[in-house]
Scaffold this active site. Structure first.
Site, mmCIF file in Angstrom:
data_model
loop_
_atom_site.group_PDB
_atom_site.id
_atom_site.type_symbol
_atom_site.label_atom_id
_atom_site.label_comp_id
_atom_site.label_asym_id
_atom_site.label_seq_id
_atom_site.Cartn_x
_atom_site.Cartn_y
_atom_site.Cartn_z
ATOM 1 N NE ARG A 9 -5.325 3.303 3.643
ATOM 2 C CZ ARG A 9 -5.400 3.435 2.316
ATOM 3 N NH1 ARG A 9 -4.812 4.464 1.719
ATOM 4 N NH2 ARG A 9 -6.040 2.538 1.602
ATOM 5 N NE ARG A 22 4.637 -49.054 -6.151
ATOM 6 C CZ ARG A 22 4.073 -48.200 -5.288
ATOM 7 N NH1 ARG A 22 4.782 -47.201 -4.802
ATOM 8 N NH2 ARG A 22 2.820 -48.335 -4.952
ATOM 9 C CG HIS A 58 -14.245 -9.913 3.656
ATOM 10 N ND1 HIS A 58 -14.633 -11.179 4.011
ATOM 11 C CD2 HIS A 58 -12.942 -9.808 4.005
ATOM 12 C CE1 HIS A 58 -13.610 -11.810 4.565
ATOM 13 N NE2 HIS A 58 -12.578 -10.987 4.583
ATOM 14 C CG MET A 63 -2.898 -7.073 9.125
ATOM 15 S SD MET A 63 -1.215 -6.718 8.696
ATOM 16 C CE MET A 63 -1.331 -6.284 6.998
ATOM 17 C CB SER A 117 11.137 -43.160 -9.727
ATOM 18 O OG SER A 117 10.008 -42.377 -9.476
ATOM 19 C CE LYS A 173 -3.785 -0.565 2.319
ATOM 20 N NZ LYS A 173 -4.386 -0.896 3.630
ATOM 21 C CD GLU A 228 9.696 -46.536 -1.931
ATOM 22 O OE1 GLU A 228 8.688 -45.846 -1.702
ATOM 23 O OE2 GLU A 228 9.642 -47.632 -2.517
ATOM 24 N NE ARG A 237 -6.055 -4.961 -3.168
ATOM 25 C CZ ARG A 237 -6.713 -4.891 -2.019
ATOM 26 N NH1 ARG A 237 -6.096 -4.552 -0.923
ATOM 27 N NH2 ARG A 237 -8.000 -5.172 -1.959
ATOM 28 N N GLY A 283 -7.929 -6.761 3.917
ATOM 29 C CA GLY A 283 -8.844 -6.749 5.048
ATOM 30 C C GLY A 283 -8.389 -7.555 6.255
ATOM 31 C CE1 TYR A 330 9.308 -39.588 -13.739
ATOM 32 C CE2 TYR A 330 11.320 -40.036 -14.964
ATOM 33 C CZ TYR A 330 10.357 -40.427 -14.047
ATOM 34 O OH TYR A 330 10.447 -41.653 -13.439
ATOM 35 C CG ASN A 356 4.091 -39.921 -1.099
ATOM 36 O OD1 ASN A 356 4.303 -38.722 -1.258
ATOM 37 N ND2 ASN A 356 3.200 -40.589 -1.804
ATOM 38 C CB CYS A 401 6.635 -41.339 -8.698
ATOM 39 S SG CYS A 401 7.381 -42.500 -7.559
#
Ligand code: ADP
Ligand code: MG
Ligand code: MG
Length: 907
Positions: free
Chosen positions: A99, A652, A490, A110, A798, A28, A779, A372, A108, A885, A802, A865
């Site tokens: 402000r 797999r 809002h 703050m 690969s 701002k 993994e 903005r 909005g 990839y 996870n 993956c």
């Protein structure tokens, strides 16, 4: 030691700051400075830097006031000189706004205070000077209201209750039998000020400060404090904004939109934030102050004639009525409109992006109060970027960087089916504030939206209007419906930012928070009733409606082409079925990075054969059962190869622990026993023997294939036979056989040996060959650490991020739900490492694994993956590591393509 510059002045076409200084001055403050520099009319003021916010958090208010005192006094003098008014003067008082404004826009979230500097003395000056007693008391009333809320901390007593001040105002209106704030007389407003001040003192024990300087310091510190209010913190989490940044504070001379019928306030966009249409638009309110538009207190009017006509059509209002009651700014104040139109053009050309502006008209004179980069929907994001590229306003790389990959997700959201819509009953119409289709159960409170959603219910949050307090509820709702407020309210702005369906300002709705009902044309809808929203048309419909996949626009395709032009990495998909593979191909996937074979074993006959294999006593029994599975697997692979038509397919081998395939309930075990003709006791005993204390770390992955080699043999045979069959039909194939959960090179070598021998056997039988690769998932941390050895044999890696995340942190993904949210809340972790790759820890293993692997085998193909493959920041990381990839779920393929391209542009 040099003291840092803490306060930056602006006014009358000059400024110490500029648009480049967002980090220091907040968005701002920086843009207010910049607007001065390019000749846009802006009330003068000054900005206290974000660094001071950090200082404040460290040193506290007393110390900071000491440090800042001279700077702030001088800066107020600077404003006084430019506007020729004096702060605290009884004759000619200067009023200011205080402000907030952070580096990244947090609309909005703050606090802001208007009309600061008023007290029983200065108001007399204001009245004398403006000769407008009603206006002066209205301003004072607003100031007391805002200051009490923001600085003195007066809050509603319960969520069913409005703002305590609004309750008082409503009582006065009821007594007098009037409906609008505009009908309150000077005397009413004067009384309200007195009652408000009493209420504050009673409820908070704090006296309302009369000294303007006390008011000012209170406001400055309250704005700093608002950086750490709950909603701001939540917004930062939601949008990945660091907590350390802090907010700047801008203090600015007031201009007044509430001085009568030649005054107004409004919000405008250079283009349509919902659809991207290149059309100036916005809303305004006559005789009002800025906060009225955003808060949705009165429903505003359209700025442009065309916008106003479209609005009237939706609302079913005739042209005559529109012109007399709701004229556009273009029609009501043509001269001012023209000036505003030119300024918005200038701002868009200057910033070369869609702008969201706030303005106020004081007795015919136009002032800009903010500009903005406008928040927009995914749809608008794409259209605006591509339009601006075609208009020659920006170049290709900029257009591509304007695409926020995560927001593409919205375009892939389902829409209502035509049949569903045809059958559904329209309850009412509101404004099409944010596109999308949503069905859900009505809830009236944000906290209830949260708890219902946590119980897996789909909800529509229905409110009179929303406020920043409702953010959490909005985030979990399917859609948002409000009775009041316009396209710039809002609810509308936040919903578009979240990419969430929203219908706003549906005036036909009567909401009763206490009774938890919404009444429309006499019909009552209760909490829990199902409704549907069409955010693209503004329709509110009864019940639940079926959805389907959306059609993608030409601009979407154009963005994807741009992405492919600049990307370095390819994007593959995780797909287990020909159907998923086809969806992903249509989104531009160039191969399958992960085909999980176990999912193929759950359907119909297959699960029986699978169970027979698992329950078998010995190798012979297992082989017999596997022979039944072979043709089914082969058939699946043929379908997938065909769908991928020449692109590589990584398959797999069986990964999960076997007990996942056998039922735990006795009734189902009985069935199996009968089917297989073995005693129930035997089945039970075998199931019991499969039980593991720690299945995630147990008998799974290549440990299965190394203990039961016949499983790997069968799967390899299916993979290779399918490849040969498809090849015979003239389709090219490239199978990549992937060994899961490798931790030692020896484990991998044993699997590779089985795979290669089986493949050669099949080639000999069929008198034909295909190319194929044998590689492994990385993994387990040990595999990453010994990647150089593993790469002696593995032809590709690969990263299964996870499991790698799980094992590197030692967090069980299935159990993390208990502590992970707390960790995030307490900032022990910046992100959920299962969503955004942990660069510092897990990322090191990925980097090291890639480097060590390529040291042994320079042409080693490397990909990812895990779930991270479709998450933009993780995709960027993969690019930086030099992967070939990423692979992700089909619907995330477009997101990954753009994220990969942007990573390449930024590299
Ligand atoms: P937010 O970030 O919540 O939009 P702002 O600081 O922009 O908060 O202010 C809230 C409202 O008050 C806006 O509509 C803005 O235009 C208006 N406003 C702020 N400062 C002034 C001022 N000096 N004169 C008139 N209106 C103002
Ligand atoms: Mg604003
Ligand atoms: Mg795994």
């Amino acid at each position: 030691m040099n003291t840092p510059k803490r306060v930056y002045l602006f006014g009358n076409g000059k400024a110490e700051g500029s648009a480049e200084m967002k980090n220091l001055l907040g968005g701002k403050g920086a843009n207010l400075a910049e607007m001065n520099l390019i000749g846009v009319p802006v009330p003068p003021g000054f900005t206290i830097t974000t660094e001071v916010c950090t200082e404040y958090n460290k040193l506290g208010s007393a110390k900071l006031r000491e440090i800042l005192s001279d700077d702030v006094h001088n800066a107020i003098r600077h404003i006084e000189d430019l506007v020729n008014m004096q702060f605290g003067s009884a004759e000619n008082p200067l009023l200011v706004s205080v402000r907030s404004g952070a580096r990244a826009s947090m609309p909005g979230m703050m606090d802001t205070i208007l009309n600061l500097g008023l007290n029983e003395t200065t108001i007399q000056g204001l009245i004398k000077k403006t000769n407008n007693e009603r206006f002066a008391w209205d301003s004072y009333r607003r100031f007391v209201q805002m200051y009490s809320d923001v600085v003195l901390g007066l809050k509603p007593e319960s969520k069913e209750e409005h703002d305590p001040f609004e309750v008082i105002i409503d009582t006065v209106k009821k007594e007098k039998g009037i409906s609008s704030d505009l009908e309150l007389t000077t005397e009413d407003l004067k009384n309200l000020v007195t009652i408000f001040k009493q209420t504050v003192e009673e409820k908070t024990g704090k006296k309302f400060p009369d000294d303007p300087w006390e008011q000012l310091w209170g406001a400055i510190f309250a704005v700093f404090d608002s950086w750490n209010n709950e909603r701001a913190k939540f917004y930062r989490k939601l949008n990945n904004i660091p907590d350390e940044w802090g907010t700047a504070v801008t203090v600015q001379a007031m201009v007044f939109g509430n001085m009568g019928f030649t005054s107004a306030t409004g919000v405008a966009f250079t283009r349509d934030a919902a659809t991207g249409e290149n059309l100036f638009n916005g809303e305004y309110l006559i005789n009002a102050q800025g906060e009225d538009v955003v808060a949705g207190i009165r429903t505003p009017q359209q700025i442009t004639k065309i916008g106003s006509q479209r609005w009237a059509k939706l609302a079913g209002i005739s042209e005559e009525e529109r012109l007399s009651k709701y004229p556009s700014l273009e029609e009501a104040m043509p001269e001012t409109y023209k000036e505003l139109f030119e300024i918005q053009k200038r701002l868009e050309n200057h910033y070369r992006d869609m702008q969201d502006m706030e303005f106020t008209i004081q007795e015919g004179k136009l002032w800009l109060l903010q500009t903005r980069t406008g928040k927009r929907t995914g749809l608008a994001m794409i259209k605006i970027a591509m339009d601006m590229l075609r208009e020659g306003m920006i170049e290709e790389k900029t257009a591509l960087k304007r695409i926020d990959p995560a927001k593409l997700d919205e375009l892939l959201h389902p829409v209502f089916t035509k049949e569903g819509l045809a059958k559904a009953k329209v309850i009412a119409n509101g404004l099409p504030a944010s596109p999308g289709a949503a069905s859900g159960q009505i809830v009236f409170f944000a906290d209830e939206a949260e708890s219902w959603a946590a119980a897996k219910k789909k909800v529509i949050l229905v409110r009179e209007e929303t406020s920043p307090e409702d953010l959490r509820g909005m985030a979990v709702a399917q859609g948002i419906l409000t009775a009041r407020g316009g396209m710039t309210s809002h609810a509308a702005v936040v919903a578009r930012g979240m990419g969430k369906c929203c219908v706003a300002g549906a005036g036909a709705l009567q909401i009763d928070y206490k009774a938890r009902t919404m009444t429309v044309n006499g019909k009552v809808y209760k909490e829990g009733d199902w409704i549907s929203l069409n955010g693209s048309t503004g329709q509110i419909l009864e019940g639940k409606i079926d959805t389907q996949d959306p059609e993608l626009s030409g601009d979407f395709g154009a963005v994807m082409q741009l992405a492919d032009k600049y990307t370095k990495m390819k994007v593959r998909t995780n797909a287990d079925t020909p159907k998923d593979a086809t969806v992903a191909r249509n989104f531009g996937a160039q191969g399958i990075g992960l085909c999980r074979t176990e999912h193929m074993f759950f359907e119909g006959e297959r699960i029986k054969a699978m169970r027979e294999m698992i329950l078998a006593e010995d190798e012979t029994g297992r082989k017999k059962a596997l022979a039944k599975l072979l043709p089914m697997q082969k058939n699946d692979f043929e379908g997938i190869y065909t769908a991928m038509n020449g692109f590589p397919v990584t398959i797999r081998l069986l990964d999960p622990p076997l007990h996942e395939f056998v039922p735990q309930e006795e009734s189902a075990q009985k069935e199996i026993a009968e089917e297989l003709g073995i005693p129930l006791e035997k089945v039970k005993a075998r199931v019991a023997s499969l039980h593991e204390v720690n299945p995630m770390l147990g008998h799974r992955g290549c440990r299965l294939g190394n203990t039961y080699p016949e499983i790997t043999e069968m799967q390899t045979r299916a993979i290779i036979e399918a490849a040969l069959a498809v090849k015979a039909r003239g389709i090219s194939v490239l199978p990549e056989i992937m060994v899961p959960l490798t931790s030692t090179a020896e484990e991998f070598e044993m699997q590779e040996d089985i795979i290669r021998k089986t493949a050669e056997k099949v080639f000999a039988e069929k008198q034909d060959r295909v190319d194929y690769l044998v590689g492994t998932m990385i993994e387990i941390p040990r595999a990453a650490l010994t990647a150089d050895k593993i790469a002696e044999h593995a032809e590709f890696f690969s990263f299964g991020t996870n499991d790698l995340t799980q094992m590197t942190f030692g967090f069980s993904r299935d159990d993390a739900g208990v502590f992970l949210p707390v960790y995030l809340e307490k900032n022990l972790l910046k992100h959920d490492p299962f969503q955004i790759i942990d660069r510092e820890g897990v990322g090191q293993l990925v980097k090291m694994g890639t480097e060590r692997g390529r040291k042994t085998r320079p042409d080693l193909k490397v990909g990812i993956c895990g779930e991270h493959g479709g998450e933009p920041s993780s995709v960027e990381f993969c690019h930086l590591v030099g992967m070939n990839y990423v692979s992700c779920s089909p619907y995330r393929v477009p997101i990954a393509r753009v994220a990969a391209a942007i990573a390449a542009l930024n590299d």
